[in-house]
Design a protein around this motif. Sequence first.
Motif, PDB file in Angstrom:
ATOM      1  N   ASN A  41      35.017  -8.173   9.855  1.00  0.00           N
ATOM      2  CA  ASN A  41      34.418  -7.709  11.102  1.00  0.00           C
ATOM      3  C   ASN A  41      33.952  -6.263  10.995  1.00  0.00           C
ATOM      4  O   ASN A  41      33.825  -5.561  11.975  1.00  0.00           O
ATOM      5  N   VAL A  42      33.709  -5.827   9.759  1.00  0.00           N
ATOM      6  CA  VAL A  42      33.215  -4.476   9.537  1.00  0.00           C
ATOM      7  C   VAL A  42      31.760  -4.555   9.106  1.00  0.00           C
ATOM      8  O   VAL A  42      31.392  -5.406   8.293  1.00  0.00           O
ATOM      9  N   ILE A  43      30.938  -3.682   9.658  1.00  0.00           N
ATOM     10  CA  ILE A  43      29.547  -3.642   9.221  1.00  0.00           C
ATOM     11  C   ILE A  43      29.462  -2.790   7.959  1.00  0.00           C
ATOM     12  O   ILE A  43      29.916  -1.645   7.931  1.00  0.00           O
ATOM     13  N   ARG A  44      28.913  -3.351   6.903  1.00  0.00           N
ATOM     14  CA  ARG A  44      28.710  -2.587   5.673  1.00  0.00           C
ATOM     15  C   ARG A  44      27.246  -2.202   5.594  1.00  0.00           C
ATOM     16  O   ARG A  44      26.374  -3.042   5.789  1.00  0.00           O
ATOM     17  N   ARG A  45      27.013  -0.948   5.293  1.00  0.00           N
ATOM     18  CA  ARG A  45      25.631  -0.488   5.179  1.00  0.00           C
ATOM     19  C   ARG A  45      25.342  -0.066   3.754  1.00  0.00           C
ATOM     20  O   ARG A  45      26.208   0.467   3.061  1.00  0.00           O
ATOM     21  N   ALA A  46      24.120  -0.302   3.341  1.00  0.00           N
ATOM     22  CA  ALA A  46      23.735   0.109   1.998  1.00  0.00           C
ATOM     23  C   ALA A  46      22.255   0.448   2.002  1.00  0.00           C
ATOM     24  O   ALA A  46      21.524   0.097   2.929  1.00  0.00           O
ATOM     25  N   VAL A  47      21.833   1.170   0.984  1.00  0.00           N
ATOM     26  CA  VAL A  47      20.434   1.569   0.896  1.00  0.00           C
ATOM     27  C   VAL A  47      19.960   1.402  -0.548  1.00  0.00           C
ATOM     28  O   VAL A  47      20.750   1.527  -1.484  1.00  0.00           O
ATOM     29  N   SER A  48      18.703   1.063  -0.707  1.00  0.00           N
ATOM     30  CA  SER A  48      18.152   0.955  -2.056  1.00  0.00           C
ATOM     31  C   SER A  48      16.701   1.432  -2.065  1.00  0.00           C
ATOM     32  O   SER A  48      16.047   1.440  -1.035  1.00  0.00           O
ATOM     33  N   ILE A  49      16.253   1.860  -3.229  1.00  0.00           N
ATOM     34  CA  ILE A  49      14.844   2.216  -3.403  1.00  0.00           C
ATOM     35  C   ILE A  49      14.189   1.013  -4.065  1.00  0.00           C
ATOM     36  O   ILE A  49      14.613   0.596  -5.139  1.00  0.00           O
ATOM     37  N   GLU A  50      13.198   0.446  -3.428  1.00  0.00           N
ATOM     38  CA  GLU A  50      12.560  -0.747  -3.974  1.00  0.00           C
ATOM     39  C   GLU A  50      11.359  -0.404  -4.836  1.00  0.00           C
ATOM     40  O   GLU A  50      10.980  -1.149  -5.726  1.00  0.00           O
ATOM     41  N   LYS A  51      10.752   0.701  -4.527  1.00  0.00           N
ATOM     42  CA  LYS A  51       9.522   1.062  -5.236  1.00  0.00           C
ATOM     43  C   LYS A  51       9.312   2.541  -5.024  1.00  0.00           C
ATOM     44  O   LYS A  51       9.603   3.053  -3.947  1.00  0.00           O
ATOM     45  N   ARG A 102      10.733   8.494 -11.464  1.00  0.00           N
ATOM     46  CA  ARG A 102      11.934   7.727 -11.771  1.00  0.00           C
ATOM     47  C   ARG A 102      12.763   7.641 -10.516  1.00  0.00           C
ATOM     48  O   ARG A 102      12.665   8.513  -9.662  1.00  0.00           O
ATOM     49  N   PHE A 103      13.607   6.632 -10.422  1.00  0.00           N
ATOM     50  CA  PHE A 103      14.528   6.574  -9.298  1.00  0.00           C
ATOM     51  C   PHE A 103      15.753   5.763  -9.664  1.00  0.00           C
ATOM     52  O   PHE A 103      15.744   5.019 -10.634  1.00  0.00           O
ATOM     53  N   ASP A 104      16.797   5.959  -8.869  1.00  0.00           N
ATOM     54  CA  ASP A 104      18.030   5.203  -9.060  1.00  0.00           C
ATOM     55  C   ASP A 104      17.806   3.823  -8.447  1.00  0.00           C
ATOM     56  O   ASP A 104      17.533   3.711  -7.264  1.00  0.00           O
ATOM     57  N   LEU A 117       0.812  -1.220   0.000  1.00  0.00           N
ATOM     58  CA  LEU A 117       0.000   0.000   0.000  1.00  0.00           C
ATOM     59  C   LEU A 117       0.844   1.269   0.000  1.00  0.00           C
ATOM     60  O   LEU A 117       0.375   2.319  -0.402  1.00  0.00           O
ATOM     61  N   CYS A 118       2.090   1.191   0.465  1.00  0.00           N
ATOM     62  CA  CYS A 118       2.898   2.394   0.527  1.00  0.00           C
ATOM     63  C   CYS A 118       3.224   2.854  -0.891  1.00  0.00           C
ATOM     64  O   CYS A 118       3.183   2.073  -1.828  1.00  0.00           O
ATOM     65  N   ARG A 119       3.532   4.120  -1.029  1.00  0.00           N
ATOM     66  CA  ARG A 119       3.805   4.651  -2.370  1.00  0.00           C
ATOM     67  C   ARG A 119       5.291   4.581  -2.713  1.00  0.00           C
ATOM     68  O   ARG A 119       5.710   4.948  -3.787  1.00  0.00           O
ATOM     69  N   GLY A 120       6.062   4.106  -1.760  1.00  0.00           N
ATOM     70  CA  GLY A 120       7.477   3.960  -2.033  1.00  0.00           C
ATOM     71  C   GLY A 120       8.130   3.235  -0.874  1.00  0.00           C
ATOM     72  O   GLY A 120       7.609   3.252   0.235  1.00  0.00           O
ATOM     73  N   GLU A 121       9.251   2.576  -1.159  1.00  0.00           N
ATOM     74  CA  GLU A 121       9.961   1.893  -0.082  1.00  0.00           C
ATOM     75  C   GLU A 121      11.444   2.191  -0.164  1.00  0.00           C
ATOM     76  O   GLU A 121      12.073   1.982  -1.201  1.00  0.00           O
ATOM     77  N   ILE A 122      11.980   2.693   0.948  1.00  0.00           N
ATOM     78  CA  ILE A 122      13.428   2.885   1.072  1.00  0.00           C
ATOM     79  C   ILE A 122      13.917   1.735   1.932  1.00  0.00           C
ATOM     80  O   ILE A 122      13.421   1.545   3.039  1.00  0.00           O
ATOM     81  N   ARG A 123      14.833   0.927   1.416  1.00  0.00           N
ATOM     82  CA  ARG A 123      15.266  -0.245   2.174  1.00  0.00           C
ATOM     83  C   ARG A 123      16.728  -0.138   2.575  1.00  0.00           C
ATOM     84  O   ARG A 123      17.582   0.156   1.748  1.00  0.00           O
ATOM     85  N   PHE A 124      16.977  -0.391   3.841  1.00  0.00           N
ATOM     86  CA  PHE A 124      18.348  -0.404   4.342  1.00  0.00           C
ATOM     87  C   PHE A 124      18.874  -1.837   4.372  1.00  0.00           C
ATOM     88  O   PHE A 124      18.130  -2.761   4.664  1.00  0.00           O
TER      89      PHE A 124
END
Lengths: 363, 260
Positions: free
Chosen positions: A221-231, A236-238, A207-214
Amino acid sequence: MDRVSTGVPGLDAMLGGGLIPARPYVVSGPTGAGKTILAMQFLAAGLAKGEAGLMVTLDEPPNEVKANVVAFGWNLDRLKILDATPDIKAHKRQRSVIDVGTTMDVRDMDQVGEIRQSSQIRAMEVSIHGVQKMLKQEFFQRQERTREKYKRIVVDSITALKMFSMGGEDSRIMIQSFMRFLSELEATTLLVSERLNPKILETEFFLCRGEIRFHKSLDGNVIRRAVSIEKFRGSRFDDRVRPMSITNSGVSVDAQGVVAMTGGRLAALGQEYLEQRMGEEVTTVIESVLKMVEDAHRMRMAVTDIEHAISRAMLQIQRRNYQKAMKAALHAQSVIRERLEKARQGPPPPPPPAAPPPPGVRR
Amino acid sequence: MINGKIHTGIAGLDRMLHGGLVPHRPYIVSGPPGSGKTVLSMQFLLEGVQGGERCLFVALEEPPNEIKQNMRAFKWVADDVEMLDANSDIRRFEPTPVIEISTEVEPARLRDIDDRIRKTPDFESHEVTVHSLQQLLKTLFIKRRYDRVVIDSITALKYFCMREFEESLTTQSFMRFLAESRVTTVLTVELPEEGVAPPEAFLARGEIRLHKLRDESGIRRFISIEKYKGSSHDEFVYPFEIHSSGIAVQVAEAGKGPAA
């Protein structure tokens, strides 16, 4: 079209300028990925522009929320925070649990002090309906008081809201209603959600109009973080996964950066589907061979080796080795077909059932 | 029209379907959130409108004003698509009666849709049930002949409009109603990102599935025909992209073998 800044320049760039206003969005990801930080940054960016913001907190009491963001140095004094954390349940019979809607606790961030003590007499329970009622009351009271609307709202988290309230089919309807309610307020809303199970379709995600996913992964032993736009509806989006980090000024996204996808967890999306399709294909081949085996029996031909090959192929299916199963099945098919044709010299051989081509992605 | 089939509005998809869709039947378009189902179904209606057909979009997931806004990102003239707002209002919890979406509700042309969201009235709210929607569509189909209808989505219908109904039976009966109305219908189905397809996927005459995969280059989208009763079809999975003119499927020349 005007866009609403998330407060993170890199993320705005990924979104093609920012969020489309007056709609609800989901921020998802595992625990500790930075969802709440992004949500607070989004509210802070609004305040900096003079847009009123409201934080509805269900996971952590306001004093903890406050303590957690002090380090970033954002000016959040004018942020309104609504405490919807449930009380300790009173385990006494007669004392009924009351809905959170009946006591409002909205205060400015700079007024947030100690944790609210559970009421001695009656414990507050949180329900979607209660939170909705409280939000509505606060929204309109503010409009009356100050002639300005809340432009930005954060609900942290919708997962908690769902868990506290009744489960089952009704919770879907409640979430639909709650999201409709948020849409009608015409504020840009971030719903923080923990992804629990990708195999279950959760209401808020479609139902949401967009999703930002972490994303969060351990590299050595390093935490890697990333982000993506799923919807992201209507824009338009990257669509790449971009590296992000949490610095002393908050979430920061490198909109040009590249994430090396290790682990294959992300790339493996859809694997199950391909496997299922492959399984079906192999089954079709096996069935055709079994038919030929029957024919062979009728013609009193020796096909024991074929039967063995087929049972091996079936075993491979069970082990989900579809490639091997397919190879074995196709081999058995060609052998038995040849044998049948030889045996039937004279009358034209019946058209052998054609092997369906293996599934594959054609470009 | 090839063999009496109608076009989907996407040339590559028509080729995969060996000409297009057999008219007057219900079809499923399935895929996870953000895979392009709404875009595909809008293109299907656009194709109809351009051929002078009467087209109806039944919105159950998003308010029509947002759909209108979203469509501005595409170079489409979709003004003549009719839009039926079947989003339920905010639910009331007081014992005041809710009115079900009634037979008086009329679809509006996309060009007449307001830019702001319809607000739940203070005294009564409008609730959509599968029963009321079916009644409404029945009346609409009698009043005027629709050539193409989109229900976006059947998942929303199942999740939000079947409070007191048995889900799979009711879905089945709704699809049967659509089949009997002899309108070419596209029903969208939301799929979870992983795992198995929900049962409603098996009820239609054909299923077009959209896939969303991630790799280093971003989201890659694929399309496949899962089934198509009464027609031959392409068995392969093809990549597609969403451009400002809509979905474009990259179908290789027919007759070439698959690259496994």
